[in-house]
Design an enzyme around this catalytic site. Structure first.
Site, PDB file in Angstrom:
ATOM      1  N   GLU A  71       0.741  -1.098  -0.144  1.00 18.46           N
ATOM      2  CA  GLU A  71       0.006   0.067   0.155  1.00 18.46           C
ATOM      3  C   GLU A  71       0.742   1.143  -0.023  1.00 18.46           C
ATOM      4  O   GLU A  71       1.841   1.251   0.617  1.00 18.46           O
ATOM      5  CB  GLU A  71      -0.730  -0.004   1.198  1.00 18.46           C
ATOM      6  CG  GLU A  71      -2.282   0.065   0.850  1.00 18.46           C
ATOM      7  CD  GLU A  71      -3.045  -0.948   0.077  1.00 18.46           C
ATOM      8  OE1 GLU A  71      -3.062  -0.441  -1.271  1.00 18.46           O
ATOM      9  OE2 GLU A  71      -3.338  -1.947   0.365  1.00 18.46           O
ATOM     10  N   ASP A 116      -4.129   0.863  -9.286  1.00 16.88           N
ATOM     11  CA  ASP A 116      -5.417   0.779  -9.799  1.00 16.88           C
ATOM     12  C   ASP A 116      -5.921   0.591 -11.061  1.00 16.88           C
ATOM     13  O   ASP A 116      -6.622  -0.495 -11.572  1.00 16.88           O
ATOM     14  CB  ASP A 116      -6.470   1.889  -9.153  1.00 16.88           C
ATOM     15  CG  ASP A 116      -6.174   2.139  -7.778  1.00 16.88           C
ATOM     16  OD1 ASP A 116      -5.611   1.303  -7.134  1.00 16.88           O
ATOM     17  OD2 ASP A 116      -6.560   3.399  -7.403  1.00 16.88           O
TER      18      ASP A 116
HETATM   19  C1  GLA Z   1      -4.963   4.655  -4.071  1.00 17.72           C
HETATM   20  C2  GLA Z   1      -4.374   4.965  -5.311  1.00 17.72           C
HETATM   21  C3  GLA Z   1      -3.168   3.944  -5.552  1.00 17.72           C
HETATM   22  C4  GLA Z   1      -2.261   3.483  -4.458  1.00 17.72           C
HETATM   23  C5  GLA Z   1      -3.412   3.202  -3.096  1.00 17.72           C
HETATM   24  C6  GLA Z   1      -2.670   2.855  -1.997  1.00 17.72           C
HETATM   25  O1  GLA Z   1      -5.643   3.631  -4.307  1.00 17.72           O
HETATM   26  O2  GLA Z   1      -5.053   5.357  -6.410  1.00 17.72           O
HETATM   27  O3  GLA Z   1      -2.409   4.498  -6.594  1.00 17.72           O
HETATM   28  O4  GLA Z   1      -1.443   4.668  -4.230  1.00 17.72           O
HETATM   29  O5  GLA Z   1      -4.375   4.151  -3.158  1.00 17.72           O
HETATM   30  O6  GLA Z   1      -1.812   1.740  -2.218  1.00 17.72           O
END
Ligand code: GLA
Length: 390
Positions: A34, A176
């Site tokens: 994360e 994502d």
């Molecule tokens: C969000 C962001 C991702 C990533 C997550 C944390 O989902 O869109 O790019 O940084 O938080 O892991």
């Protein structure tokens, strides 16, 4: 009615005729890793069966009309008006993708209807799903052919991330969009954000009597508010002080030495941020190994360590997420952690399928006792990436 049919009905209702086709892109849940994506680190998401569907038809001008069920009347704009900070409502995500594509390809006008199964604000990437769906549709309809292979999909994922960063103003990494466009059914996506390379790690918990329980806390999560950007800025500041270009460069064995070099005002906070990122990247490696070895006890332990690191060092958890994790573990889950950007959204737990109902009940009871909203549950399996469905 299934979302896939509902979207064609929405299209017909809004524009009075049938779409040329329907495309769908999934939301995601990250197993581990994360806030590592924008640190050139490792992530391990799966694509969810929950998808955003886009019914689309080309126009013969450069206009763009979009409607999404539950989001009010049809929105109309010219492609040429899309720019950083414009539009400002939900349409900024799909409009942004056409803007990003338009810098490299010949994009024409579109009429679009969306229906989404990915709950908004749940931290399951409803924005990446809408971006992936419109990107996939535009690629097929205008002949960019970006869905044909992983290289094209990686290009499209990068453009979807650009839409989110530059048009929607959310300084996110690329996890994502990669999950939505590059994942494989039955597998977790081991993505190295330094070079963009991917490996597909088998993820079939159902063969082992286990379920990945996703707990949407209903505490709304946003990437475009200040906290996400502040964490990112902390990482950049730490890199500046250490004279490196990304925290990925710190090997776990060199962590203590690097932390000792962070001194002065605000150093305690930066040390915590760095410790989370470096240990979290190491945990992604270990989690992929655990999955390859069917070692779910180890995977569960890594979840627990990851959550503690996010709660105490990266400081992105909240009372609802901590409650979901604690009550899952008290009900016998092998592991549990918050997932996604944090400050609300979803947590997840690795649960024996036979204990699923009891675990859900215990979590709900605990939420009620704390006065939190009623959580929603998803039993997550690893589904396939964005594709044309009709
Ligand atoms: C969000 C962001 C991702 C990533 C997550 C944390 O989902 O869109 O790019 O940084 O938080 O892991």
């Amino acid at each position: 009615m299934e979302a896939r049919e509902a979207v064609a009905v929405e299209f017909q209702k809004a524009y009075g005729s049938a779409p040329e086709g329907v495309w769908a892109a999934p939301g995601r849940v990250n197993l581990i890793g994360e806030h590592t994506d924008y640190n050139s680190g490792l992530v391990l998401p799966i694509a969810l069966p929950q998808r955003t569907y886009a019914a689309v038809r080309r126009r013969d001008d450069l206009g763009l009309r979009m409607v999404s069920s539950g989001m009010g009347p049809v929105k109309q704009m010219e492609l040429s008006t899309i720019a950083p900070g414009r539009p400002t409502d939900w349409t900024r995500y799909p409009a942004g993708v056409l803007w990003a594509l338009g810098a490299n390809y010949q994009v024409g006008g579109l009429d679009v209807a969306f229906v989404s199964e990915v709950p908004i604000g749940s931290g399951l990437s409803s924005s990446a799903a809408i971006e992936g769906a419109i990107g996939a549709a535009a690629s097929d309809l205008f002949g960019f052919d970006l869905l044909a292979d992983d290289q094209g999909r990686a290009t499209l994922a990068g453009l979807c991330q650009k839409a989110e960063n530059d048009i929607a103003g959310a300084p996110t990494g690329g996890m994502d969009q990669a999950a939505s466009l590059r994942a494989e059914a039955g597998h977790a996506l081991y993505l190295d954000c330094r070079d963009g390379s991917v490996t597909h790690v088998p993820f079939t918990l159902e063969d082992h009597g286990l379920t990945l329980l996703v707990i949407d806390t209903r505490a709304e999560h946003k990437n475009s508010d200040g906290q996400y950007g502040k964490r990112r800025a902390d990482c950049e500041k730490a890199c500046d002080k250490l004279g490196i270009s990304s925290l990925r460069e710190i090997e776990p064995t060199a962590l203590d030495a690097s932390l000792a070099r962070l001194t002065g005002f605000g150093a305690e906070r930066l040390r915590k941020r760095v410790r989370h990122i470096v240990t979290e990247i190491a945990r992604v490696r270990l989690a992929a190994t655990a999955l390859n070895n069917d070692d779910f006890a180890e995977l569960g332990r890594l979840f627990v360590d990851s959550h503690a690191s996010m709660r105490d060092d990266y400081e992105i958890s909240c009372a609802e997420l901590d409650c979901a994790v604690t009550s899952s573990l008290e009900s016998g889950a092998l592991g549990a952690r918050m997932t996604g950007g944090g400050f609300g959204g979803s947590a997840m737990a690795l649960v024996y399928t036979e204990a699923l109902a009891a675990t859900e009940k215990a979590i709900s009871t605990s939420f009620t006792a704390h006065g939190f909203a009623v959580p929603q549950f998803i039993h997550a399996v690893a589904a396939g990436p964005a594709t044309r469905v009709e």
